[in-house]
Design a protein around this motif. Structure first.
Motif: not given
Lengths: 302, 115
Positions: A21-24, A26-28, A34-36, A265-269
Motif C-alpha cells: 500500500r505504501l509502496g504503491d 511512492l515514485p516508481p 525499497v519493495l524489492t 520521502p517520508w513514505l520511503a522512510a
C-alpha cells in the motif's frame, strides 16, 4: 527466544500488509528498490526464523544431537518452542526451499533460452515477423529489444519511438533483475505476492516515465500504451496474466496523463524503518537461538 | 575426436550449410562434418533445425536437401519469434511493453483515448 520470534513475525507481517500500500504511492524507482530489497529481507527472515524453529526440534533427533555435541534431553527441557510449532516450521521451511529451487531453476532455464535465441543478433532492436502486436526487452547486459512487424505496422514513427524508449529503459536500468529478485522472494514467502505485484507495476511506471522524458511528451506515451494494449486485445491475445497485473494498463495511462509524481520521502522512510525492524528482530531470533544451543552443550568449548 | 554437445553440433551443421553453394543432403552434411557421426544423428539435427525455422529444405529424390538462407539478424528474429508465446518462466524474465487487459479495462482505455 519466544519474544524475538513473535517480534520477527510481527515485523514481517507489518511489511507484507502495509508495504504494497505504501509502496504503491511512492515514485516508481523508489517503490521498485525499497519493495524489492524489502521482499528479499522478508524472504531471508522467513527462512532464518523457520530454520531456528525447525532446529529446536531437529536438534533433539539423537543422531543430530550426538553429531552436534549437545544433549537432546536438555534441549527438549530448555526449548521454549512447542513441538508442533517447531515441526510446522520445518515443514514450511522445506516447502519454501522446494518452491525456491523449482522457481530458480525454471527462471534460470528461461534466461539461458532467451540469451541463446538472440546470440549473434547484430542490432539492438530485433523486428520479428509476426501478426501478433507485441514488444519486449530481454535481460541486460547485452539484452535486445524485440518488436513484432504487426506492432511496427500499426504504430506511427513517434509511437514506435515510445515503445523503444520504454524497453530501452528496462534494459538500461536492469529491470528484469529487480523483478526476478522479487519473484524469487515470493517463492520463499507467498505472503509477498501483493508486494511483487506492486513491484511489477512500479517497474513499468519507471520505464514509462523514462520514455516520457526521452520523447518529451507524457500524453504521447499514455496514448501509445493505450493503443498497444487495445491492439493486443483486438488481436485476441488471451489475458493469461496474473490477476495482480489486471487494471494496470489504465493506471499507467492515467498516471501519465496526470502531472509527474511527487517524491514523498517520508513514505520511503516508513518502509525503511519497517524493514530495519524486520532485520533487527531476525538477528535477535538468530542470537537467542544460538544462545539456546550454547546452553545445552554437553561439551562446552567456550 | 571430442564429443560434441547438442548446441555445438547444430552450429557446425549450420556452418556447413552456410558455406555450401547448393542444397546439401544429410549424407553430404555428414561427409562435410568429418564423417565420424551416425547418419541418423545428422538427420536428427537437421530436422530439429528445420523445426526451429533456422534452415530451409527442399525435396530431392526421396529425401530432403537443406540450405541455410538466413543471416545472423534473420536467424535471431526467427528464434525470437518462438519467444512470443506466453510461458510462465519466460514471462518472468522478459519485460513486456504491455500485458493483457481485463475485460473492463477495454472500455476504460477506449474512453481515455477518445478524450
Amino acid at each position: 527466544m519466544t519474544t524475538s520470534v513473535v517480534a520477527a513475525l510481527a515485523a514481517m507481517l507489518l511489511f507484507v500488509a502495509f508495504g504494497p500500500r505504501l509502496g504503491d504511492r511512492l515514485p516508481p524507482a523508489a517503490a521498485t528498490v525499497v519493495l524489492t530489497v524489502g521482499s528479499v529481507i522478508v524472504a531471508g527472515s522467513t527462512g532464518l526464523v523457520l530454520a531456528v524453529l525447525a532446529l529446536t526440534w531437529l536438534g533433539q533427533v539423537p543422531l543430530i544431537a550426538s553429531m552436534a555435541d549437545w544433549s537432546a534431553a536438555e534441549l527438549d527441557a530448555s526449548s521454549p518452542i512447542p513441538e508442533f510449532i517447531a515441526v510446522g516450521g520445518l515443514a514450511l521451511l522445506l516447502a519454501a526451499g522446494l518452491r525456491l529451487l523449482i522457481r530458480a531453476v525454471g527462471r534460470g532455464r528461461a534466461l539461458v533460452e532467451v540469451r541463446r535465441a538472440h546470440r549473434g543478433a547484430p542490432a539492438l532492436v530485433i523486428v520479428v515477423d509476426s501478426d501478433r502486436p507485441d514488444a519486449f526487452a530481454t535481460p541486460s547486459p547485452g539484452g535486445r529489444i524485440v518488436v513484432t512487424s504487426a506492432l511496427t505496422e500499426a504504430l506511427s514513427p513517434a509511437e514506435q519511438r515510445v515503445v523503444v524508449a520504454h524497453e530501452w529503459a528496462h534494459l538500461r536500468l536492469g529491470h528484469t533483475w529487480w523483478l526476478l529478485l522479487a519473484d524469487l522472494a515470493e517463492a520463499v514467502n507467498p505472503l509477498l505476492r501483493p508486494t511483487t505485484g506492486v513491484v511489477r507495476h512500479a517497474v513499468e511506471r519507471w520505464a514509462d516515465e523514462h520514455a516520457a522524458r526521452e520523447v518529451g511528451n507524457r500524453e504521447l506515451v499514455a496514448r501509445t500504451i493505450a493503443r498497444v494494449a487495445l491492439l493486443r486485445h483486438d488481436a485476441g491475445n488471451p489475458a493469461v496474466i496474473p490477476a495482480a497485473t489486471g487494471g494496470q494498463v489504465p493506471r499507467r495511462v492515467r498516471a501519465l496523463l496526470a502531472p509527474s509524481p511527487g517524491r514523498r520521502p517520508w513514505l520511503a522512510a516508513v518502509l525503511v524503518v519497517l524493514l530495519m525492524c524486520s532485520a533487527v528482530t531476525t538477528v535477535a531470533v538468530e542470537r537467542t537461538g544460538d544462545a539456546l544451543f550454547d546452553g545445552v552443550g554437553t561439551v562446552q568449548e567456550r | 575426436m571430442p564429443r560434441r554437445t547438442k548446441g555445438s553440433l547444430e552450429r557446425e551443421v549450420r556452418a556447413v550449410l552456410t558455406a555450401a553453394s547448393q542444397p546439401l543432403t544429410p549424407g553430404q552434411v555428414r561427409d562435410a562434418l568429418g564423417g565420424d557421426l551416425a547418419y541418423t544423428t545428422v538427420l536428427t539435427v537437421l530436422s530439429r533445425l528445420f523445426e526451429k525455422g533456422e534452415v530451409a529444405r527442399e525435396t530431392l529424390g526421396r529425401g530432403y536437401a537443406y540450405t541455410a538462407p538466413y543471416d545472423a539478424a534473420e536467424l535471431a528474429a526467427r528464434r525470437m519469434a518462438l519467444m512470443l508465446d506466453d510461458e510462465a518462466d519466460r514471462e518472468a524474465v522478459l519485460t513486456r511493453f504491455v500485458h493483457g487487459l481485463q475485460p473492463e479495462d477495454e472500455h476504460l482505455l477506449r474512453g481515455l483515448l477518445s478524450q
